[in-house]
Write an enzyme that holds these catalytic residues in place. Sequence first.
Site, PDB file in Angstrom:
ATOM      1  N   SER A   1     -36.745   8.844 -50.206  1.00 25.64           N
ATOM      2  CA  SER A   1     -35.503   9.240 -49.878  1.00 25.64           C
ATOM      3  C   SER A   1     -35.804  10.172 -48.738  1.00 25.64           C
ATOM      4  CB  SER A   1     -34.727  10.198 -50.936  1.00 25.64           C
ATOM      5  OG  SER A   1     -33.568  10.389 -50.565  1.00 25.64           O
TER       6      SER A   1
ATOM      7  N   LYS B   1     -33.509  16.071 -51.845  1.00 26.40           N
ATOM      8  CA  LYS B   1     -33.550  14.775 -52.045  1.00 26.40           C
ATOM      9  C   LYS B   1     -33.869  14.516 -53.679  1.00 26.40           C
ATOM     10  CE  LYS B   1     -32.671  13.060 -49.106  1.00 26.40           C
ATOM     11  NZ  LYS B   1     -31.207  13.709 -48.202  1.00 26.40           N
TER      12      LYS B   1
ATOM     13  N   HIS C   1     -32.535  25.351 -52.323  1.00 26.76           N
ATOM     14  CA  HIS C   1     -33.604  24.572 -52.557  1.00 26.76           C
ATOM     15  C   HIS C   1     -35.004  25.658 -52.630  1.00 26.76           C
ATOM     16  CE1 HIS C   1     -31.785  20.800 -51.588  1.00 26.76           C
ATOM     17  NE2 HIS C   1     -31.813  21.182 -50.285  1.00 26.76           N
TER      18      HIS C   1
HETATM   19  P1  A3P Z   1     -31.669   7.914 -52.041  1.00 22.67           P
HETATM   20  O1  A3P Z   1     -31.949   8.432 -50.647  1.00 22.67           O
HETATM   21  O2  A3P Z   1     -32.654   7.509 -52.793  1.00 22.67           O
HETATM   22  O3  A3P Z   1     -30.450   7.070 -52.203  1.00 22.67           O
HETATM   23  P2  A3P Z   1     -29.992  15.277 -52.156  1.00 22.67           P
HETATM   24  O4  A3P Z   1     -28.476  15.235 -52.624  1.00 22.67           O
HETATM   25  O5  A3P Z   1     -30.704  16.223 -52.913  1.00 22.67           O
HETATM   26  O6  A3P Z   1     -30.420  15.450 -50.854  1.00 22.67           O
HETATM   27  O7  A3P Z   1     -30.410  13.944 -52.868  1.00 22.67           O
HETATM   28  C1  A3P Z   1     -30.059  12.828 -51.996  1.00 22.67           C
HETATM   29  C2  A3P Z   1     -30.223  11.581 -52.797  1.00 22.67           C
HETATM   30  O8  A3P Z   1     -29.501  11.528 -54.080  1.00 22.67           O
HETATM   31  C3  A3P Z   1     -30.154  10.388 -52.066  1.00 22.67           C
HETATM   32  O9  A3P Z   1     -30.907   9.360 -52.860  1.00 22.67           O
HETATM   33  C4  A3P Z   1     -28.588   9.980 -52.403  1.00 22.67           C
HETATM   34  O10 A3P Z   1     -28.316   8.711 -52.473  1.00 22.67           O
HETATM   35  C5  A3P Z   1     -28.762  10.364 -54.090  1.00 22.67           C
HETATM   36  N1  A3P Z   1     -27.234  10.422 -54.744  1.00 22.67           N
HETATM   37  C6  A3P Z   1     -26.360  11.191 -54.165  1.00 22.67           C
HETATM   38  N2  A3P Z   1     -25.469  10.973 -55.057  1.00 22.67           N
HETATM   39  C7  A3P Z   1     -25.636  10.262 -55.928  1.00 22.67           C
HETATM   40  C8  A3P Z   1     -25.069   9.577 -57.386  1.00 22.67           C
HETATM   41  N3  A3P Z   1     -23.809   9.905 -57.418  1.00 22.67           N
HETATM   42  N4  A3P Z   1     -25.696   8.610 -57.910  1.00 22.67           N
HETATM   43  C9  A3P Z   1     -27.227   8.349 -57.527  1.00 22.67           C
HETATM   44  N5  A3P Z   1     -27.744   8.889 -56.621  1.00 22.67           N
HETATM   45  C10 A3P Z   1     -27.117   9.719 -55.812  1.00 22.67           C
END
Ligand code: A3P
Length: 287
Positions: free
Chosen positions: A131, A45, A101
């Site tokens: 998140s 996340k 991870h």
């Molecule tokens: P949120 O739940 O706060 O929106 P991961 O990919 O490591 O699982 O992380 C997911 C988080 O990264 C989510 O956060 C997601 O919305 C955010 N995320 C993914 N792509 C993004 C982008 N282009 N810009 C900003 N945040 C992004």
Amino acid sequence: MTEADLYTLYKGVYVPSYLHPPQSLKYYEEFTFRPDDIVIVTYPKSGTTWMQEIVPLIMSGGNPASVETLHNWDRVPWLEEHRACILNLERRPSPRIFATHFQYNMMPASYFKVKPKVIYVMRNPKDVFTSSFHYYGTTSFLVKPGPQSEFLHKFLNGKVMFGSWFDHVKGWLNAEDSECIMYISYEEMIMDLKDSVTRIALFLEKPLEAEVIEKIAERCLFKNMKQNKMSNYSAVPRDYMDQTKSEFLRKGIAGDWKNQLTVAEADYFDAVYKDKMKDVKYKFAWD
Ligand code: A3P
């Protein structure tokens, strides 16, 4: 279902058994890196999916073919995940791009010998918590978060997938091979995506024209990435990930913890953070 039903304890941390059966953990343990591999490392996340979009676009000189035709998990596969065993990664042409991870001390022997390039993405842990809280509720392979106060204790004590955020970040910041590692934060990417893409491209020794950088940054804006069916997890069946509860690309902002944590919870979080991070010299974008 409980931790005992859904998680495997691997090197002292929980990993979701469904995604990481013993054979895939063994596969990673025995994996052979190449010096020109690129490894995106994150605590879950923290911006993994975002980087799975940015790095292939940089390496292809802005050509969107791979992000338009391959799911993020095939385009930049997690090395510890069950799919890695079936993707013929050994036959992929260089430079290969992977994600993991894993904490630093969980990396396999070949990593320490070969020292491939690593991009380590960090995010304000209060936003990682926020998140995660939403995400854990959507999946069938993670323990349901339960009440927020309970999940907060689990998160701060590392009783969540891939263990403690503090151990993860401290382990990678203290890495001995830090000359091969680029440290970048979600917040820096939010603040200036073009500059972040430029710096990542330089680290990857793939300098690009300003207009290519501009196009990549535009494509990787939250609102645009959210529309990409190859990156928004819409292909995952609802039984595994129910995005009607919370979308995978949920809000995409920095500071959403302010909408999630009570004042008392935020104060408690800060106190734990201060104690656990007291020896860390790194200047985080969120501090
Ligand atoms: P949120 O739940 O706060 O929106 P991961 O990919 O490591 O699982 O992380 C997911 C988080 O990264 C989510 O956060 C997601 O919305 C955010 N995320 C993914 N792509 C993004 C982008 N282009 N810009 C900003 N945040 C992004």
